[in-house]
Design an enzyme around this catalytic site. Structure first.
Site, mmCIF file in Angstrom:
data_model
loop_
_atom_site.group_PDB
_atom_site.id
_atom_site.type_symbol
_atom_site.label_atom_id
_atom_site.label_comp_id
_atom_site.label_asym_id
_atom_site.label_seq_id
_atom_site.Cartn_x
_atom_site.Cartn_y
_atom_site.Cartn_z
ATOM 1 C CB ILE A 178 17.106 77.760 37.473
ATOM 2 C CG1 ILE A 178 16.535 78.145 38.827
ATOM 3 C CG2 ILE A 178 17.767 78.937 36.806
ATOM 4 C CD1 ILE A 178 15.573 79.295 38.785
ATOM 5 C CD1 TRP A 221 24.068 68.791 40.096
ATOM 6 C CD2 TRP A 221 25.148 69.240 38.196
ATOM 7 N NE1 TRP A 221 25.298 69.320 40.426
ATOM 8 C CE2 TRP A 221 25.981 69.614 39.271
ATOM 9 C CE3 TRP A 221 25.620 69.436 36.900
ATOM 10 C CZ2 TRP A 221 27.245 70.161 39.116
ATOM 11 C CZ3 TRP A 221 26.898 69.975 36.724
ATOM 12 C CH2 TRP A 221 27.682 70.335 37.828
ATOM 13 C CE LYS A 257 18.432 62.721 45.501
ATOM 14 N NZ LYS A 257 18.064 63.956 44.819
ATOM 15 C CB SER A 294 30.244 65.273 45.363
ATOM 16 O OG SER A 294 29.303 65.108 46.412
ATOM 17 C CD GLU A 306 31.222 54.610 38.617
ATOM 18 O OE1 GLU A 306 32.197 55.359 38.445
ATOM 19 O OE2 GLU A 306 31.299 53.375 38.580
ATOM 20 C CB CYS A 351 33.046 62.219 36.899
ATOM 21 S SG CYS A 351 32.233 61.242 35.636
ATOM 22 C CD GLU A 361 35.120 66.066 40.226
ATOM 23 O OE1 GLU A 361 34.426 66.094 41.251
ATOM 24 O OE2 GLU A 361 35.002 65.187 39.354
#
Ligand code: NAD
Length: 480
Positions: A24, A152, A176, A230, A251, A285, A384
């Site tokens: 999208i 992403w 991936k 995450s 990370e 992050c 976060e």
């Protein structure tokens, strides 16, 4: 339905997968593409191919690998404009931000080409021993087949930070990408495919975390998983990797602070606060989502910050003068609005933003948001948010500011604003963070390590540390 792009590249061949995912455009909510994605079988085939290719690739010289890495850098440079467009369309970030991403990818591949060349000179270096009876040499060898799993928010960039050093070290790779943002990464994969790497050295399996990421982390033939994402998924990756004692680099999240000391230049402080909070729509992050301001400046600072935040042009990534684009998808949009709502319920004072811009009917946009008087025990202060939300608090002393910044489960980055170099450096030394910027925006160079303290990371990316993450050390000791 748009044409379906093959999202699986194994042993030098593009393939269809077992399922199709829709991609999208977050700024318009329109369908951008469909990608045929893989599953555990594709992962297994990719690891097969990588394992076979590793036999020869691991014996290649650093110079041979460097030549291919430089070709990737050149290929990305030649397609800079197209990659920027893909990145902006798929991710929602303004075109100028996508340009920073693409330039970072080029710099990272070039940098690791240089380190790969240096490896040849360093290989088999003699080790001084306290005995003439023995001699020793040190080898740095690639750790094997590695799995790279990325999120992403900076697709291509997080990929480059793993892929370039892994290939430079002589590892074979199964990548991936995030299922949400595969488009720029698919183009990057085509560039890598054209660069001339031996079949099986680089493999790509697009797909969901459960269908592709989980079997990759569990595969016993994979020597190492390098994961960015995450904390919740980081835990799962670590658990799966533990079953076969594989190395992991993680990370993860952050809750970082920008400290505005009493002698700060206020205009600079406001610019850096907006950059740290609203770049990439705050989906970083490294977002400095806690802003700590010296009491003496706080009223003035808040006035200027509110004016600047309210003036930020939120718009389609391709609009003229756009400063902030869209959030990545509906889930993230609703999650951020939920955080804002709960912050208000917890007693924080909403200074500005907190809702979608009135002039944008479609797309996952949220106005730059600033809270003050945020309770220390609130989720807004501690979790976060991953959206364009700043929380401002005042402090009386430097020690209090450092304590507030360090009072977090995370420790990724921090920023300090001060006209006094000695104070800024002293504060920087007291912060529990892997990167501290003084009076500077969040510039990142391939030469400096990326990663943090506490629950933000395990290990470091970039620099020689990023390369070492994909190497085993071997000492050979011989009796003279
Ligand atoms: P995410 O953890 O949901 O997904 C990250 C990747 O893991 C995706 O490719 C996803 O498909 C995959 N995945 C999901 N479940 C999996 C499983 N069970 N096993 C293996 N892989 C699985 O993260 P996200 O929402 O894509 O990205 C946002 C998060 O990433 C934020 O928490 C952010 O702080 C973090 N992040 C950290 C850094 C850093 O350098 N520290 C950089 C960017 C993003």
């Amino acid at each position: 339905m748009s044409a379906v792009l093959n999202g699986v590249y194994i042993n030098g061949t593009w393939r269809a997968g077992h399922d199709v995912l829709e991609v999208i455009n977050p700024a318009t909510e329109a369908s951008l593409a469909h990608v045929s994605v893989g599953d555990g079988n594709a992962v297994s085939d990719a690891v097969d191919a990588a394992s076979v290719a590793f036999v020869d690739w691991s014996k290649s010289t650093g110079h041979e690998r460097a030549a291919l890495l430089r070709k990737v850098a050149q290929g990305v440079g030649a397609q800079r404009e197209q990659l920027m467009q893909l990145q902006s369309r798929n991710n929602g970030k303004p075109l100028f931000e996508a340009g920073i991403d693409v330039d970072d990818v080029i710099a990272t591949f070039d940098y690791y080409a240089g380190l790969a060349e240096q490896l040849d000179a360093d290989q088999d270096r003699a080790v001084a021993l306290p005995s003439d009876d023995f001699s020793a040499r040190l080898r740095r060898e690639p750790c094997g087949v590695v799995g790279l799993i990325v999120p992403w928010n900076f697709p291509m960039v997080t990929t480059a930070w793993k892929l370039a050093p892994a290939l430079a070290a002589g590892c074979c790779v199964v990548l991936k990408p995030s299922e949400v943002t595969p488009l720029a990464e698919l183009q990057l994969a085509r560039i890598i495919a054209d660069a001339g790497f031996p079949a099986g050295v680089f493999n790509l399996v697009c797909g969901t975390g459960l269908a592709v990421g989980a079997p990759l982390a569990a595969d016993r033939r994979v020597a190492k998983i390098s994961f960015t994402g995450s904390n919740a998924v980081g835990v799962q990756v670590m658990q799966r990797a533990a079953e076969t004692i594989k190395g992991v680099s993680l990370e993860l999240g952050g809750k970082s602070s920008l400290l505005v000391l009493a002698d700060a230049d206020l205009d600079l402080a406001v610019e850096l606060a907006c950059g740290g909070g609203f770049f990439n729509a705050g989906q970083m992050c490294s977002a400095t989502s806690r802003v700590l301001v010296a009491d003496s400046l706080a009223d003035d600072f808040l006035q200027r910050l509110q004016a600047r935040a309210e003036g930020i042009r939120v718009a389609d990534p391709f609009a003229e003068d756009v400063e902030m684009g869209a959030l990545i998808n509906r889930t993230q949009y609703q999650r951020v609005l939920g955080h804002i709502q709960r912050g208000i319920e917890a007693g924080a004072r909403l200074l500005c933003g907190g809702e979608r811009p009135a002039d944008l009917a479609k797309g996952y946009f949220i106005r730059p948001t600033v809270f003050t008087d945020v309770p220390l025990d609130s989720a807004l202060w501690n979790e976060e948010i991953f959206g364009p939300v700043l929380c401002v608090r005042r402090f009386a002393t430097e020690d209090e500011a450092i304590a507030l910044a360090n009072d977090s489960d995370f420790g990724l980055v921090a920023s300090v604003v001060s006209t006094n170099t000695a104070s800024a450096e002293r504060v920087a030394n007291g912060l529990q963070a892997g990167m501290v910027w003084i009076n500077a925006p969040q510039v990142i160079f391939p030469q400096t390590a990326w990663g943090g303290y506490k629950q933000s990371s395990i290990g470091r990316e970039l620099g020689p540390w990023g390369l070492a993450a994909f190497q085993e050390l071997k000492h050979v000791i011989r009796a003279n």
